[in-house]
Design an enzyme around this catalytic site. Sequence first.
Site, PDB file in Angstrom:
ATOM      1  N   LYS A 156       0.854  -1.183   0.000  1.00 60.46           N
ATOM      2  CA  LYS A 156       0.000   0.000   0.000  1.00 60.46           C
ATOM      3  C   LYS A 156       0.892   1.235   0.000  1.00 60.46           C
ATOM      4  CE  LYS A 156      -3.693  -2.526   0.431  1.00 60.46           C
ATOM      5  NZ  LYS A 156      -3.023  -3.733  -0.047  1.00 60.46           N
ATOM      6  N   ASP A 157       0.369   2.307  -0.534  1.00 63.40           N
ATOM      7  CA  ASP A 157       1.160   3.516  -0.717  1.00 63.40           C
ATOM      8  C   ASP A 157       1.343   4.283   0.581  1.00 63.40           C
ATOM      9  OD1 ASP A 157       2.668   5.260  -2.166  1.00 63.40           O
ATOM     10  OD2 ASP A 157       1.095   5.832  -3.556  1.00 63.40           O
TER      11      ASP A 157
END
Length: 714
Positions: free
Chosen positions: A346-347
Amino acid sequence: MPGRPCGWFFRVALAAASLLRPEQRVRLLVAQSAPRARSQAPGSLKCFLGSLKMEMTEMTGVSLKRGSVAVEDNDSVAPGEAKRQKVSECSPTKGQDGLENNSLPSSEKVPGPRETAGEGKKNSDPQSEAEEEEEEDEDGLSEEGEEEEEAESFANMMKHGLTELDVGITKFVSSHQGFSGILKERYSDFVVHEIGKDGRISHLSDLSVPVDEEDPSEDVFTVLTAEEKQRLEELQLFKNKETSVAIEVIEDTKEKRTVIHQAIKSLFPGLETKTEDREGKKYIVAYHAAGKKALANPRKHSWPKSRGSYCHFVLYKENKDTMDAINLLSKYLRVKPNIFSYMGTKDKRAITVQEIAVLKITAQRLAHLNKCLMNFKLGNFSYQKNPLKLGELQGNHFTVVLRNITGTDDQVEQAMNSLKEIGFINYYGMQRFGTTAVPTYQVGRAILQNSWAEVMDLILKPRSGAEKGYLVKCREEWAKTKDPAAALRKLPVKRCVEGQLLRGLSKYGLKNIVSAFGIIPRNNRLMYIHSYQSYVWNNMVSKRIEEYGLNPVPGDLVLKGATATCIEEDDVNNYSIHDVVMPLPGFDVIYPQHKISEAYREMLTADNLDIDNMRHKIRDYSLSGAYRKIIIRPQNVSWEVVAYDDPKIPLFNTDVDHLEGKPPPVFASEGKYRALKMDFSLPPSTYATMAIREVLKMDTSIKNQTQLNTTWLR
């Protein structure tokens, strides 16, 4: 909206506003409609779309040790969000842990690999593991030490980036008029919840620890003094010449000795203990059990046989990407990061919720981190037999707020209905291609061409725009001397892509670039090739939309199971545009049977590649190819427009807010600002950025957006 002051300009993506000087901390608003000429738009409203490190919903197959830090969007945040990491008794001794640099800082924004089914790889590979072991004690620059330098460099660097046109992103599928809004004005405006393989959305809903009689007592976290912990830390990580550490038992009871034994074994997995009598006093003596390998393989005898070997938990994190988070957790737990597994990365600039599994670390010990770390929460613990595998997830659910929107209610309604009913072009987003003046797809193309001198040159040569000072010096040294050892000495951070390659060149010589390049972790090397595939795919899908529009035509490809077949003339009416796929180039794919097939051939021929022979002399670099849907229609789409007066207030509650019982936000009936709150779910390897691009109708590239308002650059 004309007449409304821009107010807060968008904070520059991929570089934190915290890295900028106060006078540079401005927010660039999202561009007015992309098709509109610059001269026609209200000047101050020509702004940037929030964070340009846009979220790829999934990047499967990414190693924990990849070199993909690039210039990160470590923006300063509004009051209330700017939290400092709390230090407590569970903090590792600063500078003594030796585990700080397990992630690979890099000047390249290396893209994620393609989404081929079943392609989940292990989180590390033996060669890179061995190479990293050699550098265990190297320290990089601290973030604080780099802030001033990054502030100087980022503005200049952004002038030399790519535009969407450069990577084939040219089309929209909807007919509504675009409007502007600010994405990620606060990182809490972008929330991602992972969707597991069972279709369940991951939520942090329970912080309790499963009751287990075999867990050690809570005393294990407090029985050792800070000095004792430091000595044990240094012993475990071979930081001194001691072969053991003796801790005197002040209150000599069996119970007290047991707690100390448990504390040492629990907190320092690389150590074993025994009790000794010395001059009439009792001591617990800690010593090495199995050298450095013990850190990566938690002891077996202390784990109940009846319990699953893996503790699964939900990780809630703010403003931290998955690999950085795992490296931080491993640092505080004093273990290697490769004992963690996950389904996808995930960013960073977001609030994200995902499932993580870790080998033989108790829920009790994990839950203790909730007392030590800010911006993290661990919960929903359970013991399972198996780890998690990359690519197992079904996708991600997004909750996104676009602040200060200029669109009318009608425009918003049209845009969101179009997103719900038609969808968006499934382009690979801008972060797939790097943030510097040398795009990652160029390196990938050179690898496929077997042009190894060019690969070396592209990675190491000086480049337009500024970078971190030490990288600039390293590149200058390389250009001047072509001496890998001399260039490497200019790098305080050796684990970046440049450092890995230079170390390889020092080891194998300039005439064996292939072996030198092989020192870079496998997933990182493959990311360059995947970037090239993505570059070709983006260009080809734009041609397909331009040539044939949004209807399936004879010769288009559709999937039947995992097999691609061409649509026949008689069959066209049985399919919609949402069924059509296009290939990423490779030796195991077929191409459409219409004009676009020739377009693939022409593009690869222009790049000196043979579309009929995509096998490489080196097996790792042979491309099998894959298929990707050209239009994605988000699921579970909902939205609302809300009014607000204070740009600092949150516009919805997070999982932690719900756990803490916070009431939902109260909106103004008529506020100064309007925001669009949108919810939608996307499958893996789909970029939320591209969905938002379709709603706003604007170019998401850094270069284009900064040119729209360059006041802050002066």
